[in-house]
Design a protein around this motif. Structure first.
Motif, mmCIF file in Angstrom:
data_model
loop_
_atom_site.group_PDB
_atom_site.id
_atom_site.type_symbol
_atom_site.label_atom_id
_atom_site.label_comp_id
_atom_site.label_asym_id
_atom_site.label_seq_id
_atom_site.Cartn_x
_atom_site.Cartn_y
_atom_site.Cartn_z
ATOM 1 N N TRP A 19 48.495 38.519 -13.913
ATOM 2 C CA TRP A 19 47.046 38.618 -14.028
ATOM 3 C C TRP A 19 46.715 38.733 -15.495
ATOM 4 N N TRP A 21 43.139 38.761 -18.076
ATOM 5 C CA TRP A 21 41.689 38.689 -18.054
ATOM 6 C C TRP A 21 41.109 38.977 -19.409
ATOM 7 N N HIS A 43 37.466 36.959 -17.266
ATOM 8 C CA HIS A 43 38.150 35.720 -16.900
ATOM 9 C C HIS A 43 39.513 36.149 -16.396
ATOM 10 N N ILE A 44 39.774 35.899 -15.128
ATOM 11 C CA ILE A 44 40.987 36.366 -14.469
ATOM 12 C C ILE A 44 41.848 35.166 -14.107
ATOM 13 N N VAL A 46 44.904 33.976 -11.835
ATOM 14 C CA VAL A 46 45.625 34.374 -10.625
ATOM 15 C C VAL A 46 46.746 33.366 -10.379
ATOM 16 N N SER A 62 40.068 35.626 -5.137
ATOM 17 C CA SER A 62 39.450 34.921 -6.266
ATOM 18 C C SER A 62 37.991 34.612 -5.986
ATOM 19 N N LEU A 65 36.013 37.804 -6.349
ATOM 20 C CA LEU A 65 35.831 38.117 -7.768
ATOM 21 C C LEU A 65 34.751 37.226 -8.372
ATOM 22 N N ALA A 66 34.762 35.948 -8.002
ATOM 23 C CA ALA A 66 33.746 35.017 -8.516
ATOM 24 C C ALA A 66 32.356 35.401 -8.007
ATOM 25 N N HIS A 70 32.706 37.105 -11.963
ATOM 26 C CA HIS A 70 33.853 36.858 -12.829
ATOM 27 C C HIS A 70 34.258 35.390 -12.745
ATOM 28 N N VAL A 72 37.477 32.751 -12.598
ATOM 29 C CA VAL A 72 38.863 32.813 -12.135
ATOM 30 C C VAL A 72 39.536 31.472 -12.364
ATOM 31 N N PHE A 74 42.827 29.790 -11.020
ATOM 32 C CA PHE A 74 43.793 29.961 -9.935
ATOM 33 C C PHE A 74 44.901 28.934 -10.149
ATOM 34 N N ILE A 95 35.321 29.092 -10.372
ATOM 35 C CA ILE A 95 36.752 29.038 -10.037
ATOM 36 C C ILE A 95 37.310 27.693 -10.450
#
Length: 160
Positions: A19, A21, A43-44, A46, A62, A65-66, A70, A72, A74, A95
């Motif tokens: 992870w 971010w 910004h994550i 995954v 995800s 989170l979006a 946030h 993401v 993926f 995403i």
């Protein structure tokens, strides 16, 4: 891609989850996320284990989170991403699906990118391929920052 301030690696049953971010700067070109009670949007990145029992729940996470504003990224093997249902329309701008091809592993048949693609006696082979993705994944993160890669709502600046 947003500057990556933090990166965590966690192992569960020998599986590596990564992870990373960073805060997302807000501006006129950014997708307007909902207000955050906990601070700025993140910004994550995954990168779930190569089993659909992990991939699908992490995609659902995800999306959640979006929905909270946030962004993401993926990451998974190309064929795994192709097998997923479409990302929910309301969070699609936040995403990004990124394919990361698996390295060649002796004994792993061509096209096998998840545990569903191998018989039980060969389940160690996707584990080896996943472990061998550590360097390509680190390169992906470094190149994304170095290239100033951006998508709508994703920052172009990265910090070292």
């Amino acid at each position: 891609m947003a500057p990556l301030d933090k990166c965590f690696l966690a192992k569960e049953y020998g599986v590596l989850y990564t992870w990373a971010w960073a805060p997302i700067p807000r501006g006129p070109s950014a997708v307007a996320p909902p207000a955050h009670p906990l601070g700025p949007a993140l910004h994550i990145v995954v990168f779930p284990w190569l089993a659909f029992g992990h991939i699908i729940p992490f995609l659902e996470l995800s999306e959640q989170l979006a929905k909270r504003g946030h962004f993401v990224t993926f990451v998974s093997a190309p064929r795994n991403l192709a097998k997923l249902r479409p990302v929910a329309a309301d969070v699609r701008p936040r995403i990004r699906l990124v394919p990361l091809p698996l390295p060649l592993v002796d004994g792993l048949q061509d096209g096998a990118e998840s545990t569903a693609d191998v018989p039980p006696e060969k389940v160690e082979l996707p584990k080896i391929a996943f472990d061998d993705l550590a360097a390509p994944f680190a390169s992906f993160l470094a190149e994304a920052c170095a290239d100033g890669e951006a998508r709508e709502g994703h920052s172009k600046q990265c910090r070292p």
